[in-house]
Design a protein around this motif. Structure first.
Motif, PDB file in Angstrom:
ATOM      1  N   ALA A  32       0.734  -1.342  -0.038  1.00  0.00           N
ATOM      2  CA  ALA A  32       0.241  -0.021   0.028  1.00  0.00           C
ATOM      3  C   ALA A  32       0.763   1.102   0.031  1.00  0.00           C
ATOM      4  O   ALA A  32       0.314   2.457   0.005  1.00  0.00           O
ATOM      5  CB  ALA A  32      -0.852  -0.045   1.112  1.00  0.00           C
ATOM      6  N   GLU A  33       2.029   1.190  -0.027  1.00  0.00           N
ATOM      7  CA  GLU A  33       2.806   2.440   0.039  1.00  0.00           C
ATOM      8  C   GLU A  33       4.273   1.984  -0.711  1.00  0.00           C
ATOM      9  O   GLU A  33       5.341   1.817   0.039  1.00  0.00           O
ATOM     10  CB  GLU A  33       3.286   3.100   1.207  1.00  0.00           C
ATOM     11  N   ARG A  34       4.288   2.154  -1.974  1.00  0.00           N
ATOM     12  CA  ARG A  34       5.298   2.252  -2.776  1.00  0.00           C
ATOM     13  C   ARG A  34       5.709   3.367  -3.514  1.00  0.00           C
ATOM     14  O   ARG A  34       4.841   4.521  -3.384  1.00  0.00           O
ATOM     15  CB  ARG A  34       5.454   1.006  -3.776  1.00  0.00           C
ATOM     16  N   THR A  35       6.916   3.304  -4.119  1.00  0.00           N
ATOM     17  CA  THR A  35       7.186   4.782  -4.843  1.00  0.00           C
ATOM     18  C   THR A  35       7.735   4.377  -6.107  1.00  0.00           C
ATOM     19  O   THR A  35       8.556   3.347  -6.459  1.00  0.00           O
ATOM     20  CB  THR A  35       8.084   5.746  -4.169  1.00  0.00           C
ATOM     21  N   ALA A  36       7.657   5.337  -7.353  1.00  0.00           N
ATOM     22  CA  ALA A  36       8.333   5.161  -8.416  1.00  0.00           C
ATOM     23  C   ALA A  36       8.437   6.662  -8.839  1.00  0.00           C
ATOM     24  O   ALA A  36       7.652   7.527  -8.674  1.00  0.00           O
ATOM     25  CB  ALA A  36       7.478   4.666  -9.438  1.00  0.00           C
ATOM     26  N   GLY A  37       9.861   7.295  -9.254  1.00  0.00           N
ATOM     27  CA  GLY A  37      10.153   8.414  -9.579  1.00  0.00           C
ATOM     28  C   GLY A  37      10.803   8.999 -10.686  1.00  0.00           C
ATOM     29  O   GLY A  37      11.622   7.974 -11.137  1.00  0.00           O
ATOM     30  N   VAL A  38      10.919  10.031 -10.946  1.00  0.00           N
ATOM     31  CA  VAL A  38      11.603  10.629 -12.230  1.00  0.00           C
ATOM     32  C   VAL A  38      11.952  11.867 -11.938  1.00  0.00           C
ATOM     33  O   VAL A  38      11.187  12.844 -11.803  1.00  0.00           O
ATOM     34  CB  VAL A  38      10.967  10.228 -13.423  1.00  0.00           C
ATOM     35  N   GLY A  39      13.021  12.335 -12.636  1.00  0.00           N
ATOM     36  CA  GLY A  39      13.424  14.095 -13.096  1.00  0.00           C
ATOM     37  C   GLY A  39      13.876  14.256 -14.210  1.00  0.00           C
ATOM     38  O   GLY A  39      14.263  13.486 -14.956  1.00  0.00           O
ATOM     39  N   VAL A  40      13.216  15.587 -14.636  1.00  0.00           N
ATOM     40  CA  VAL A  40      13.691  16.021 -16.106  1.00  0.00           C
ATOM     41  C   VAL A  40      14.296  17.415 -15.885  1.00  0.00           C
ATOM     42  O   VAL A  40      13.958  17.884 -14.905  1.00  0.00           O
ATOM     43  CB  VAL A  40      12.520  15.887 -17.084  1.00  0.00           C
ATOM     44  N   GLY A  41      14.851  17.817 -17.105  1.00  0.00           N
ATOM     45  CA  GLY A  41      15.270  19.122 -17.127  1.00  0.00           C
ATOM     46  C   GLY A  41      14.068  20.035 -17.488  1.00  0.00           C
ATOM     47  O   GLY A  41      13.081  19.592 -17.567  1.00  0.00           O
ATOM     48  N   GLY A  42      14.669  21.619 -17.899  1.00  0.00           N
ATOM     49  CA  GLY A  42      13.516  22.581 -17.965  1.00  0.00           C
ATOM     50  C   GLY A  42      13.077  22.899 -19.177  1.00  0.00           C
ATOM     51  O   GLY A  42      13.588  22.185 -20.227  1.00  0.00           O
ATOM     52  N   ALA A  43      12.393  23.855 -19.556  1.00  0.00           N
ATOM     53  CA  ALA A  43      12.058  24.464 -20.447  1.00  0.00           C
ATOM     54  C   ALA A  43      11.355  25.884 -20.612  1.00  0.00           C
ATOM     55  O   ALA A  43      11.135  26.452 -19.383  1.00  0.00           O
ATOM     56  CB  ALA A  43      10.938  23.605 -21.189  1.00  0.00           C
ATOM     57  N   GLY A  44      11.120  26.566 -21.439  1.00  0.00           N
ATOM     58  CA  GLY A  44      10.854  27.966 -21.455  1.00  0.00           C
ATOM     59  C   GLY A  44       9.281  28.153 -21.109  1.00  0.00           C
ATOM     60  O   GLY A  44       8.610  27.003 -21.783  1.00  0.00           O
ATOM     61  N   ILE A  45       8.786  28.997 -20.483  1.00  0.00           N
ATOM     62  CA  ILE A  45       7.576  29.281 -20.442  1.00  0.00           C
ATOM     63  C   ILE A  45       7.034  30.566 -21.370  1.00  0.00           C
ATOM     64  O   ILE A  45       7.472  31.660 -21.099  1.00  0.00           O
ATOM     65  CB  ILE A  45       7.212  29.597 -18.984  1.00  0.00           C
ATOM     66  N   PRO A  46       6.400  30.285 -22.257  1.00  0.00           N
ATOM     67  CA  PRO A  46       6.246  31.520 -23.121  1.00  0.00           C
ATOM     68  C   PRO A  46       5.085  32.448 -22.700  1.00  0.00           C
ATOM     69  O   PRO A  46       4.139  32.171 -21.844  1.00  0.00           O
ATOM     70  CB  PRO A  46       5.327  30.529 -24.503  1.00  0.00           C
ATOM     71  N   ASP A  47       5.216  33.739 -23.254  1.00  0.00           N
ATOM     72  CA  ASP A  47       4.079  34.615 -22.837  1.00  0.00           C
ATOM     73  C   ASP A  47       2.673  34.177 -23.343  1.00  0.00           C
ATOM     74  O   ASP A  47       2.628  33.952 -24.409  1.00  0.00           O
ATOM     75  CB  ASP A  47       4.556  36.056 -23.286  1.00  0.00           C
ATOM     76  N   GLN A  48       1.730  34.184 -22.239  1.00  0.00           N
ATOM     77  CA  GLN A  48       0.253  33.917 -22.766  1.00  0.00           C
ATOM     78  C   GLN A  48       0.127  32.223 -23.458  1.00  0.00           C
ATOM     79  O   GLN A  48      -0.531  32.502 -24.180  1.00  0.00           O
ATOM     80  CB  GLN A  48      -0.264  35.004 -23.548  1.00  0.00           C
ATOM     81  N   GLY A  49       1.128  31.605 -22.811  1.00  0.00           N
ATOM     82  CA  GLY A  49       1.433  30.293 -23.687  1.00  0.00           C
ATOM     83  C   GLY A  49       1.363  29.075 -22.467  1.00  0.00           C
ATOM     84  O   GLY A  49       1.125  29.394 -21.279  1.00  0.00           O
ATOM     85  N   GLU A  50       1.797  27.812 -22.717  1.00  0.00           N
ATOM     86  CA  GLU A  50       1.810  26.825 -21.632  1.00  0.00           C
ATOM     87  C   GLU A  50       3.137  25.999 -22.147  1.00  0.00           C
ATOM     88  O   GLU A  50       3.450  26.041 -23.367  1.00  0.00           O
ATOM     89  CB  GLU A  50       0.710  26.083 -21.728  1.00  0.00           C
TER      90      GLU A  50
END
Length: 617
Positions: A395-413
């Motif tokens: 009932a309590e296990r984990t699985a994880g991952v990490g990644v690099g970033g990216a730009g956040i555009p103006d009025q975008g996603e």
């Protein structure tokens, strides 16, 4: 209240495994009264008892176990596995070179390991470094090897192997000790080969990589029958018997809130549940620094006697504690914490145990104790490592991952993909998500976690944040019932014109339940053939043990006049209610079969089996 006993409880013996002369007798005969009629049983004779109730009894020569184990305190239980991992060892010596001739395992098997850990067989590039937390002291002249079981489907299974300096993989078919070398590689020559599996099942696997000088890496991939391409081995294809390991699984995270998991998994087998590392011990495990990290210890703990208990956790810094999937302490904070659970009512047997531990800055420690009775509430005792096993909590296990970033555009996603590998039936409890965002006005942003099925969990609503600039945030997001496997996303939307920003990095750890069942669903114990003397008839089969909901016991007997004929004799119909009479004829030699059944989650066990019969005067 009382502390968990540091001595294993054993059912008191009232007889012994052996000949009728070692049994108890009663001059009153017992007439058969049920539907089964033994034509040779006249109802007379003197009462006798054949009883097994200790590790010595159950482990006597001639006994056989199939997916069953004899527990150290004298009980029969189902075999258990640490799923998703193999056991790994290492040596500070290069035990073989690139001139592979098929005999390397004999050398590896007789080497003294510098340490023991666990591995998921994920591709690993040590480069000029070394395997961490397993006793290797240098990036040169080491050997790393692993053993366990690999689930294969019948048919052509293709394996590819790349390694530096040299490596090999060997398999043995289910029920066999005969290993076949499947694939080998050196730093100049990767390997690829097909293994024709004769049947579906769990195959024993062993592999090793040896390093001389320079870079080191190991990359094993598998292409099952019908698959389009090879890929790293899925974790639900791996397991190792808990008979081969002890303690708890020990996972590290390069973040104080269970984000950015380290590639290694270790075994926590300290004599007591206490961890007081110095700063050098932390970085030697592979953490980036001796501060701002977290750890998870997970497995099962044995409770001998049913009762009410309290558990104390004293940590620097914070902690969380789960027992049987219930969160009983929740203080994962960046300051020293010392807390005791409310009274916990626990049955005798194995219980899931998960401890999370975090350190922000400064010293670090973890002490877990089971408290004493009401007359001495400050007294207690640590949990001995012999009472722990790394069976994966359900009932309590984990699985994880990490990644690099990216730009956040103006009025975008922007949406960062965070793919999680997990068994198909695993479901999420919650996700721990962390991210570093640089934006002039966080109030412009909506931040959400997107599950693999597209469901959006808003972490920060647009207009709600007052932060500015480069900031890091960590959040726990309940996601009950979501499928774990697949591509999770961190989505950031900018809803106001005028500014751009960036995500520096993001990490996500899914806390989950389910996955591969760690406990055998059918465990079989067959006793040695027993010489009972001149038997008139059998009266009852009884047993004592621990049978959680969803588990059961069945006992069958067979008898014969000559010991050598017993193995060919038919078994009686199963006795499924303790105290019932077995439908078997009286004879001098007898043998019983005990079968424990369950759902793969609960752990049944039998402490004693007693067979009453009548012997000729």
């Amino acid at each position: 209240m009382r502390a968990w006993s540091s001595v294993f409880a054993v059912v008191a013996a009232v007889g012994s495994s052996g000949l009728a002369g070692a049994c108890f007798f009663d001059t009153a005969g017992v007439a058969p009264t049920d539907a089964f009629v033994d034509p040779g049983d006249d109802g007379g004779g003197v009462a006798a008892t054949w009883r097994d109730d200790s590790a010595a009894d159950f482990g006597a020569p001639g006994a056989t176990l199939t997916d069953a184990v004899v527990e150290p305190w004298g009980a029969i239980g189902p075999a258990t596995w640490t799923t998703g991992l193999l056991v790994a060892h290492a040596s500070d010596e290069q035990l073989f070179d690139t001139q592979l001739d098929g005999t390397e395992w004999a050398t590896v098997a007789t080497a003294t390991p510098a340490g023991t850990a666990l591995t998921s067989l994920a591709p690993v590039k040590w480069n000029l470094d070394r395997p961490r937390g397993i006793g290797v002291t240098s990036g040169d002249t080491f050997t790393y090897w692993a053993e366990g079981e690999l689930r294969l489907e019948a048919g052509s299974n293709r394996f590819t192997l790349a390694a530096d300096d040299a490596a090999f993989v060997e398999l043995a078919a289910p029920g066999s000790d005969a290993f076949t070398r499947v694939v080998a590689a050196t730093y100049t020559t990767p390997g690829a080969a097909t293994y024709d599996a004769p049947t579906d099942g769990w195959y024993r696997i062993r592999l090793a990589v040896a390093e001389s000088v320079g870079d080191a890496f190991l990359d094993l991939e598998h292409q099952p029958p019908g698959a389009a391409a090879a890929a790293p081995i899925a974790t639900d294809r791996l397991r190792v018997s808990d008979a081969a390991v002890a303690g708890l699984t020990w996972t590290g995270f390069d973040d104080s809130h269970l984000l950015r998991p380290l590639p290694e998994v270790w075994l926590f087998d300290q004599p007591a549940f206490a961890y007081h590392p110095n700063n050098g011990a932390i970085t030697d495990l592979g953490f980036a620094e001796s501060d701002r990290f977290s750890m998870r210890f997970a497995g099962q703990v044995q409770v001998d006697d049913a009762g009410t208990y309290r558990v104390r956790l004293d940590t620097d810094d914070g902690h969380r504690l789960w027992i049987d999937g219930a969160l009983v302490l929740d203080y994962l904070l960046d300051a020293t914490q010392d807390h005791t659970t409310d009274p916990l009512t626990l049955d005798a047997g194995w219980h899931d145990l998960v401890v999370d531990f975090t350190d922000n800055t400064g010293n670090q420690k973890l002490d877990l104790d089971v408290l004493g009775d009401d007359d001495n509430p400050s007294g207690g005792e640590p949990i001995d490592a012999a009472r722990l096993r790394p069976t994966a909590p359900r009932a309590e296990r984990t699985a994880g991952v990490g990644v690099g970033g990216a730009g956040i555009p103006d009025q975008g996603e922007v949406a960062l993909s965070l793919p999680i590998t997990a068994p198909a039936d695993a479901t999420a409890i919650a996700v721990e998500v962390g991210y570093r965002i640089d934006h002039p006005h966080w109030s412009d942003l909506e931040i959400a976690v997107i599950a693999p099925d597209g469901t959006a969990y808003v972490v920060v609503a647009a207009g709600s944040a007052s932060m500015t600039g480069n900031q890091t945030q960590r959040v726990t997001v309940p996601t009950p019932g979501e499928a774990v496997a697949g591509a999770w996303q961190l989505r950031v939307r900018d809803g106001v014109a005028g500014d751009v920003g960036s995500i520096g990095e993001a990490s996500l750890t899914v806390r989950l339940r389910g996955g591969a069942a760690p406990i055998a669903t059918a465990a079989t114990y067959v006793s040695p053939i027993e010489d009972l003397g001149d038997v008139v008839g059998f009266d009852a089969v009884t047993w004592t043990g621990r049978l959680p909901a969803g588990t059961g016991v069945a006992v069958r007997l067979r008898t014969c006049a000559v010991a050598d004929l017993c193995l060919a004799a038919d078994w009686s119909p199963p006795v499924t209610t303790s105290g019932d009479r077995p439908a078997v004829t009286g004879a001098r030699f007898a043998q019983y079969e005990l079968v424990l059944t369950g759902d793969g989650d609960a752990t049944p066990s039998v402490d004693a089996v007693e067979i009453t019969y009548r012997a000729a005067p």
